[in-house]
Design a protein around this motif. Structure first.
Motif, PDB file in Angstrom:
ATOM      1  N   PHE A 200      28.042   9.777  46.709  1.00 28.55           N
ATOM      2  CA  PHE A 200      27.945   8.525  45.960  1.00 28.55           C
ATOM      3  C   PHE A 200      27.514   8.701  44.508  1.00 28.55           C
ATOM      4  N   HIS A 201      26.972   9.864  44.138  1.00 24.06           N
ATOM      5  CA  HIS A 201      26.339  10.032  42.821  1.00 24.06           C
ATOM      6  C   HIS A 201      27.229   9.676  41.629  1.00 24.06           C
ATOM      7  N   PRO A 202      28.557   9.922  41.657  1.00 28.33           N
ATOM      8  CA  PRO A 202      29.367   9.528  40.497  1.00 28.33           C
ATOM      9  C   PRO A 202      29.317   8.041  40.174  1.00 28.33           C
ATOM     10  N   LEU A 203      28.908   7.209  41.132  1.00 34.97           N
ATOM     11  CA  LEU A 203      28.774   5.787  40.840  1.00 34.97           C
ATOM     12  C   LEU A 203      27.732   5.548  39.751  1.00 34.97           C
ATOM     13  N   PHE A 204      26.750   6.445  39.621  1.00 36.44           N
ATOM     14  CA  PHE A 204      25.728   6.303  38.593  1.00 36.44           C
ATOM     15  C   PHE A 204      26.272   6.581  37.196  1.00 36.44           C
ATOM     16  N   ILE A 205      27.492   7.116  37.095  1.00 27.88           N
ATOM     17  CA  ILE A 205      28.117   7.305  35.788  1.00 27.88           C
ATOM     18  C   ILE A 205      29.483   6.618  35.734  1.00 27.88           C
ATOM     19  N   GLY A 206      29.721   5.693  36.686  1.00 24.58           N
ATOM     20  CA  GLY A 206      30.919   4.863  36.621  1.00 24.58           C
ATOM     21  C   GLY A 206      32.146   5.411  37.300  1.00 24.58           C
ATOM     22  N   GLY A 207      31.999   6.433  38.162  1.00 26.94           N
ATOM     23  CA  GLY A 207      33.160   7.051  38.786  1.00 26.94           C
ATOM     24  C   GLY A 207      33.333   6.669  40.250  1.00 26.94           C
ATOM     25  N   LEU A 480      31.952  11.254  17.417  1.00 24.75           N
ATOM     26  CA  LEU A 480      31.610  10.328  18.493  1.00 24.75           C
ATOM     27  C   LEU A 480      30.550  10.950  19.401  1.00 24.75           C
ATOM     28  N   VAL A 481      29.604  10.124  19.831  1.00 16.08           N
ATOM     29  CA  VAL A 481      28.632  10.513  20.851  1.00 16.08           C
ATOM     30  C   VAL A 481      28.537   9.354  21.849  1.00 16.08           C
ATOM     31  N   GLY A 482      27.872   9.608  22.962  1.00 19.44           N
ATOM     32  CA  GLY A 482      27.658   8.546  23.939  1.00 19.44           C
ATOM     33  C   GLY A 482      28.538   8.663  25.165  1.00 19.44           C
ATOM     34  N   ALA A 483      28.533   7.610  25.972  1.00 22.77           N
ATOM     35  CA  ALA A 483      29.168   7.633  27.294  1.00 22.77           C
ATOM     36  C   ALA A 483      30.676   7.798  27.251  1.00 22.77           C
ATOM     37  N   GLY A 484      31.330   7.313  26.191  1.00 24.64           N
ATOM     38  CA  GLY A 484      32.791   7.306  26.157  1.00 24.64           C
ATOM     39  C   GLY A 484      33.426   8.587  25.678  1.00 24.64           C
ATOM     40  N   THR A 485      32.607   9.531  25.235  1.00 27.72           N
ATOM     41  CA  THR A 485      33.140  10.796  24.746  1.00 27.72           C
ATOM     42  C   THR A 485      32.688  11.918  25.678  1.00 27.72           C
ATOM     43  N   HIS A 486      32.956  13.157  25.313  1.00 25.76           N
ATOM     44  CA  HIS A 486      32.513  14.304  26.110  1.00 25.76           C
ATOM     45  C   HIS A 486      31.009  14.506  25.941  1.00 25.76           C
ATOM     46  N   PRO A 487      30.216  14.792  26.995  1.00 29.51           N
ATOM     47  CA  PRO A 487      30.675  15.049  28.364  1.00 29.51           C
ATOM     48  C   PRO A 487      30.771  13.832  29.264  1.00 29.51           C
ATOM     49  N   GLY A 488      30.240  12.664  28.832  1.00 28.61           N
ATOM     50  CA  GLY A 488      30.378  11.467  29.642  1.00 28.61           C
ATOM     51  C   GLY A 488      29.097  10.669  29.743  1.00 28.61           C
ATOM     52  N   ALA A 489      29.066   9.742  30.711  1.00 30.28           N
ATOM     53  CA  ALA A 489      27.959   8.805  30.860  1.00 30.28           C
ATOM     54  C   ALA A 489      26.781   9.444  31.575  1.00 30.28           C
ATOM     55  N   GLY A 490      25.699   8.671  31.676  1.00 31.13           N
ATOM     56  CA  GLY A 490      24.469   9.157  32.282  1.00 31.13           C
ATOM     57  C   GLY A 490      23.563   9.773  31.235  1.00 31.13           C
ATOM     58  N   LEU A 491      22.263   9.787  31.494  1.00 31.04           N
ATOM     59  CA  LEU A 491      21.323  10.317  30.506  1.00 31.04           C
ATOM     60  C   LEU A 491      21.627  11.756  30.099  1.00 31.04           C
ATOM     61  N   PRO A 492      21.842  12.681  31.044  1.00 31.05           N
ATOM     62  CA  PRO A 492      22.157  14.049  30.592  1.00 31.05           C
ATOM     63  C   PRO A 492      23.422  14.096  29.750  1.00 31.05           C
ATOM     64  N   GLY A 493      24.414  13.276  30.101  1.00 30.86           N
ATOM     65  CA  GLY A 493      25.678  13.284  29.369  1.00 30.86           C
ATOM     66  C   GLY A 493      25.540  12.802  27.940  1.00 30.86           C
ATOM     67  N   VAL A 494      24.920  11.638  27.750  1.00 32.64           N
ATOM     68  CA  VAL A 494      24.853  11.088  26.393  1.00 32.64           C
ATOM     69  C   VAL A 494      23.928  11.908  25.498  1.00 32.64           C
ATOM     70  N   ILE A 495      22.835  12.450  26.069  1.00 31.41           N
ATOM     71  CA  ILE A 495      21.960  13.305  25.263  1.00 31.41           C
ATOM     72  C   ILE A 495      22.680  14.607  24.901  1.00 31.41           C
ATOM     73  N   SER A 496      23.457  15.135  25.846  1.00 25.94           N
ATOM     74  CA  SER A 496      24.203  16.373  25.581  1.00 25.94           C
ATOM     75  C   SER A 496      25.309  16.152  24.560  1.00 25.94           C
ATOM     76  N   SER A 497      25.847  14.952  24.471  1.00 27.73           N
ATOM     77  CA  SER A 497      26.885  14.699  23.471  1.00 27.73           C
ATOM     78  C   SER A 497      26.350  14.920  22.062  1.00 27.73           C
ATOM     79  N   ALA A 498      25.065  14.656  21.863  1.00 33.43           N
ATOM     80  CA  ALA A 498      24.454  14.915  20.552  1.00 33.43           C
ATOM     81  C   ALA A 498      24.246  16.401  20.324  1.00 33.43           C
ATOM     82  N   GLU A 499      24.016  17.154  21.401  1.00 34.22           N
ATOM     83  CA  GLU A 499      23.915  18.610  21.267  1.00 34.22           C
ATOM     84  C   GLU A 499      25.266  19.192  20.860  1.00 34.22           C
TER      85      GLU A 499
END
Length: 520
Positions: A200-207, A480-499
């Motif tokens: 079920f975990h992908p539901l937490f990032i919209g999948g 671009l950063v945030g949920a709609g770009t790489h790597p995706g949604a969720g806290l690790p994803g959006v923070i990593s997009s800035a990395e």
């Protein structure tokens, strides 16, 4: 290769070190921190009255409601972000590990308590279905393999060059990334309850677990290794701490400010235009707005070559969310069996997912996520009271027969209340304050296309190179950063997009003497 020619650095011919970040969501704030550490004079613009974007909060009658993410699973992404700014994350944020992580419940009264303890987890599996223990152990090995390639190898790496995706395809093929996470779980365990608990975990990032890649099985290893945490003060506290770092670096954050357009001149991003007509010039512009909003609205006057309206219309978007926030008076000692995180399943799993993701139909039955932070954090409610948020995944607004939430909201609230009553008997008589978000709220408040909760759905052909890139193909100096770009949604994803952004953008041309952004 697509995006290659726009990999050029921002135009620094004028030695201008200004940068504009559109959106003070967690991805935007992380981007501002990374840019500030590189010497940029950053101005962050946001339409809300508090920082945090979807991770912001509201307070009503002494109850603070975190509006979006509630679970911190990868403290190291925050630790790395703070370290890049010469600071200590744990000095600014009080992070508490949770045990158990969460409890999953089914209509037949059975339950599963997720934990970071191997023995406890194996006992939970054996209690539900002893015959599935060996399959569960195999699933953990599957998860670790996918974590190594899917998280460590890709999440914080730029994916704007097609080759970066192509080179991992042989490993993806070996790991059967074409198979869904539910399909992988179904091969390992036979009990449908365990299949749900492992998928079920992908539901937490919209999948949709029935269709997103089995690479997302990595979450099981991630949780086991790093745990599940709660930030005292909620995710809003993390956002506030991020904003404090930005300001300490000399950056500005302007609230109640809406960006209407990104100006492109000679193939380069040059300025943003606010709804009041002001222009803010900068050679480096980062959009933390939803990628769909960035390309469909902010660049609407620019001839887009890749992210055209037609292409965006063909994308599959994440589900919508119905979220009921409410406070209860005098209930701190009641419902002792309902902890910090509870997932209450409805009678259907696969059928409900089909209704939400494939048919766009609002079902009578539902599965709910119940967040009760007041059992961990007394600051979220007046003394003796409780603060709750109850979330139900629902269809987004992009379907032909979209849900009319003005009409359906009170009806659906009553259906949700009937399910919550099974966990919290008598709760409605104790409600002291409440508010409800629907997909229409997400569309209006967060400028989210179709009111989607997590931007573009993370299917395999909508991930990595196939997702909107961190470095825009449409203009030099636009990122671009945030949920709609790489790597995706969720806290690790959006923070990593800035990395990822930090790896794409050079140090500022002027490391001192920053100038504050002024309207042109």
């Amino acid at each position: 290769m697509a995006g290659e020619k726009f990999m050029a650095n921002p135009d620094h011919s004028s030695q201008d070190n200004r940068a504009v970040v559109i959106g003070a969501g967690l991805g935007g704030l992380a981007a501002a921190m990374r840019l500030g550490a590189k010497g940029y004079a950053v101005t962050v613009l946001d339409k809300l009255d508090r920082v945090g974007g979807r991770g912001s909060s509201i307070t009503q009658e002494g109850h603070r409601f975190d509006l979006g993410p509630t679970i911190v699973t990868m403290p190291k992404v925050f630790e790395s972000l703070w370290a890049a700014c010469g600071r200590d994350f744990h000095a600014d944020v009080d992070l508490r590990p949770l045990e158990p992580f969460y409890e999953i419940r089914w209509p037949d009264g059975s339950y599963f308590r997720a934990s970071g303890d191997d023995e406890k987890m194996q006992s939970e599996v054996q209690r539900l279905n002893p015959a599935d223990l060996s399959g569960y152990k195999r699933f953990l090995k599957d998860s670790q393999k996918r974590y190594i390639i899917g998280y460590e190898g890709m999440v914080a790496e730029p994916m704007h060059r097609l080759w970066e995706t192509l080179k991992v395809l042989p490993t993806f093929a070996k790991l059967r990334a074409d198979r869904s996470i539910y399909g992988l779980a179904a091969r390992r365990v036979k009990d449908e309850r365990l299949r749900m608990a492992l998928s079920f975990h992908p539901l937490f990032i919209g999948g949709d677990p029935m269709h997103v890649t089995s690479i997302y099985a990595l979450v099981a290893h991630l949780e086991k290794t790093y745990g599940v945490h709660y930030a005292m003060g909620g995710v809003q506290q993390i956002a506030d701490a991020m904003a404090a770092v930005v300001r300490a670096q000399g950056g500005q954050i302007r609230q109640d400010t809406v960006v209407d357009e990104i100006l492109i001149e000679n193939g380069a991003a040059r300025a943003v235009v606010l709804t009041d007509g002001q222009r803010l010039k900068a050679p480096l512009i980062v959009s933390n707005a939803d990628a769909g909003h960035t390309y469909d609205h902010l660049l609407r006057k620019h001839n887009r070559r890749r992210w055209t309206p037609q292409k965006l219309a063909r994308k599959r978007w994440s589900m919508g969310l119905f979220v009921w926030y409410f406070g209860t008076r005098g209930t701190a000692g009641r419902w002792a069996d309902v902890g910090h995180h509870t997932i209450a399943n409805g009678p259907r799993y696969k059928g409900l997912l089909q209704d939400i993701f494939l048919k766009g139909r609002l079902s009578d039955d539902m599965s709910l996520y119940i967040h009760r932070p007041s059992v961990t954090d007394p600051s979220v409610a007046p003394e003796g009271d409780d603060t709750f948020y109850v979330l139900s995944p629902v269809p987004h607004l992009g379907w032909k027969n979209k849900v009319d939430w003005q009409k359906e909201m009170p009806v659906y609230r009553a259906k949700v209340a009937a399910e919550v009553e099974k966990l919290l008997p008598g709760f409605e008589t104790c409600i002291s304050t409440e508010t409800i978000f629907t997909p229409e709220t997400f569309m209006d408040r967060y400028l989210s296309p179709h009111g989607a909760g997590f931007s573009i759905e993370p299917r395999i052909l909508q991930s990595a190179w196939f997702r909107p890139h961190n470095v825009s193909e449409e203009a030099r100096g636009l990122y671009l950063v945030g949920a709609g770009t790489h790597p995706g949604a969720g806290l690790p994803g959006v923070i990593s997009s800035a990395e990822v952004l930090a790896k794409l953008v050079p140090d500022a041309p002027i490391a001192q003497g920053k100038t504050r952004m002024a309207a042109e």
